[in-house]
Scaffold this motif. Structure first.
Motif, PDB file in Angstrom:
ATOM      1  N   VAL A 144      46.650  40.463  29.836  1.00 36.36           N
ATOM      2  CA  VAL A 144      46.913  41.848  30.227  1.00 36.36           C
ATOM      3  C   VAL A 144      45.741  42.734  29.829  1.00 36.36           C
ATOM      4  CG1 VAL A 144      48.301  43.886  29.633  1.00 36.36           C
ATOM      5  CG2 VAL A 144      49.428  41.778  30.336  1.00 36.36           C
ATOM      6  N   HIS A 183      54.908  43.904  31.004  1.00 33.63           N
ATOM      7  CA  HIS A 183      53.539  44.427  31.044  1.00 33.63           C
ATOM      8  C   HIS A 183      52.691  43.723  32.096  1.00 33.63           C
ATOM      9  CE1 HIS A 183      53.312  47.373  27.708  1.00 33.63           C
ATOM     10  NE2 HIS A 183      54.430  46.762  27.348  1.00 33.63           N
ATOM     11  N   HIS A 234      40.597  48.704  31.797  1.00 36.02           N
ATOM     12  CA  HIS A 234      41.732  49.578  32.080  1.00 36.02           C
ATOM     13  C   HIS A 234      41.352  50.571  33.180  1.00 36.02           C
ATOM     14  CE1 HIS A 234      45.311  51.957  31.511  1.00 36.02           C
ATOM     15  NE2 HIS A 234      45.740  51.116  30.586  1.00 36.02           N
ATOM     16  N   GLN A 235      42.079  50.512  34.271  1.00 37.24           N
ATOM     17  CA  GLN A 235      41.747  51.356  35.422  1.00 37.24           C
ATOM     18  C   GLN A 235      41.811  52.841  35.089  1.00 37.24           C
ATOM     19  OE1 GLN A 235      44.260  50.167  38.670  1.00 37.24           O
ATOM     20  NE2 GLN A 235      43.407  48.104  38.792  1.00 37.24           N
ATOM     21  N   LYS A 274      51.330  46.064  39.412  1.00 36.48           N
ATOM     22  CA  LYS A 274      51.903  47.189  40.164  1.00 36.48           C
ATOM     23  C   LYS A 274      53.242  46.820  40.808  1.00 36.48           C
ATOM     24  CE  LYS A 274      47.557  49.613  41.121  1.00 36.48           C
ATOM     25  NZ  LYS A 274      46.703  48.744  40.291  1.00 36.48           N
ATOM     26  N   ASP A 298      43.059  42.606  32.206  1.00 38.11           N
ATOM     27  CA  ASP A 298      43.484  42.955  33.563  1.00 38.11           C
ATOM     28  C   ASP A 298      43.583  41.724  34.462  1.00 38.11           C
ATOM     29  OD1 ASP A 298      44.486  44.859  35.284  1.00 38.11           O
ATOM     30  OD2 ASP A 298      42.538  45.328  36.176  1.00 38.11           O
ATOM     31  N   ARG A 354      50.876  45.663  35.338  1.00 36.40           N
ATOM     32  CA  ARG A 354      49.482  45.465  35.766  1.00 36.40           C
ATOM     33  C   ARG A 354      49.409  44.982  37.217  1.00 36.40           C
ATOM     34  NH1 ARG A 354      44.775  45.829  32.552  1.00 36.40           N
ATOM     35  NH2 ARG A 354      45.340  47.155  30.795  1.00 36.40           N
ATOM     36  N   ALA A 360      46.364  40.034  35.534  1.00 37.70           N
ATOM     37  CA  ALA A 360      47.818  40.142  35.516  1.00 37.70           C
ATOM     38  C   ALA A 360      48.508  38.880  36.010  1.00 37.70           C
ATOM     39  CB  ALA A 360      48.254  41.340  36.353  1.00 37.70           C
TER      40      ALA A 360
END
Length: 419
Positions: free
Chosen positions: A191, A228, A386-387, A234, A194, A232, A196
């Motif tokens: 996570v 979580h 992290h976006q 969405k 990123d 990530r 996911a």
């Protein structure tokens, strides 16, 4: 005095395992490598177990030369000596830290054991040693040392997968518990980078192993990791369902022990994250309020199941939720009063990142940059993967225009925030 097994530094343990891995890949015995280094087999054995630290740069370079690897492959982040060969590989970039673990995860780590039907029990390490490795894995995950997470897990994960299939009944539950904790740590690490999809796979396997261990709270802690991963991805609907299902089960059982309250509070925080990402303001704040009430009931910061739940963690999540909802003023009011002493680098970095985002929303360019740089120093993967952090950096650059300070532009380049 050399450290005992319990006192071994996780970094020394991981370094030793890396030396052992490269030595075996090259078909060299401990005696052969030790002789080439002018050392005893006993000394090298202690190095590979992490009991004997290797701190001198010249000795580190000598070991690397004998194994035919770079110093950075043995100890990521170590300085490159002046005059080192240009053929020496550069350290892996952050995005590659977990590649080897991902490859292990993509296959079946115990297929050879299943096909053989049995394994040599004499090769299995004691439970307390395996437990120490899993504890180290979590320490490395919380500290953001993901390259070392990968190095430790690529051998530990297949070993545990084999052990649960060949162990005596009396040890099997404990081995499944260690396997679940390992997959939970890997889900958390994925996570943070990123990745996911890999986090989802790891969380799913953690849930299965926890169920086999007979520990329902570990199942719920694994569901937290799954939530979580879904966030990530969405997949907010799936994240919401997973969190609500676990919360309902815990509430129906009347969660009262500190451990169960820690899990329940953490799940409410994860659901607050889901609500905030869905722009459901009232519902997100309601979940924060529920988690805050549980934290007050606990009255202390705990780390049951490596969830780091307690009053401070609730306020850190409250800051993140406020920023996600665009309530920068509220985020700053809460965040600037938080003391993060004793929390992991990941939690500290996350708070600083969110404070940077809040300052960016208020057009406080200098304060935002300061927070983001401090977050990067503590937990660089948070800024680089992290976006929301990258979006904040991009916004700061656009607002500053041609007057953007050099430190901001360099940060944007490191975070790849301008593509």
């Amino acid at each position: 005095m050399k450290p005992t097994g319990k006192d071994v530094d996780p970094q020394d343990r991981v370094f030793g395992q890396r030396v052992q891995k490269f030595r075996k890949e090259r078909g060299r015995t401990q005696a052969e490598l030790a002789a080439a280094l002018g050392r005893t087999s006993s000394w090298l054995s202690q190095v590979e177990r992490g009991v004997q630290p290797v701190q001198r740069m010249d000795l580190l370079q000598q070991i690397a030369d004998e194994l035919g690897v770079s110093v950075q492959q043995l100890r990521p982040g170590a300085p490159v000596e002046p005059g080192a060969s240009s053929q020496t590989p550069a350290p892996l970039s952050l995005s590659n830290d977990l590649d080897e673990t991902r490859r292990v995860l993509s296959g079946h780590p115990a297929l050879d054991t299943l096909l053989a039907g049995q394994s040599d029990a004499s090769q299995e390490r004691p439970l307390d040693v395996l437990r120490g490795d899993v504890d180290d894995l979590w320490d490395l995950t919380h500290s953001g040392r993901l390259a070392q997470v990968s190095t430790l897990s690529v051998d530990l994960l297949p070993e545990l997968e084999r052990a649960v299939r060949t162990a005596d009944n009396e040890d099997q539950a404990q081995l499944y518990l260690l396997l679940s904790r390992t997959y939970q740590a890997l889900s958390a690490a994925f996570v943070r980078q990123d990745e996911a999809d890999a986090a989802w796979v790891a969380a799913d396997r953690a849930i299965f192993a926890a169920e086999q261990s007979g520990d329902p709270l570990q199942v719920c802690a694994s569901v937290f990791r799954m939530v979580h991963a879904f966030v990530r991805l969405k997949a907010l609907g799936q994240a919401e369902h997973a969190a609500q299902t676990a919360i309902q089960a815990l509430e129906e059982q009347g969660a009262r022990s500190p451990e169960s309250l820690s899990v329940l509070g953490s799940l409410h925080l994860s659901l607050a994250l889901v609500r905030a990402r869905a722009s459901a303001r009232a519902e997100a704040k309601e979940e924060i309020a529920k988690a805050r009430a549980i934290a007050e009931q606990l009255g202390e910061n705990r780390n049951d199941f490596n969830l780091e739940f307690g009053p401070v963690n609730v306020e850190i999540q409250a800051v993140s939720t406020a920023v996600d909802l665009g309530d920068a003023g509220e985020a700053l009011d809460i965040g600037l009063g938080i003391s993060v002493e004793g929390l992991s680098p990941e939690r500290q970095g996350r708070l600083l990142m969110d404070l940077g985002r809040a300052h960016a929303q208020r057009r406080h360019g200098g304060e935002a940059l300061d927070c983001l740089l401090r977050a990067e120093a503590i937990a660089p993967e948070i800024i680089q993967t992290h976006q929301a952090a990258r979006a904040a950096i991009r916004e700061l650059v656009l607002v500053a225009g041609p007057n953007a300070p050099r430190e901001l532009l360099e940060l944007a380049e490191r975070a790849d925030a301008l593509d």
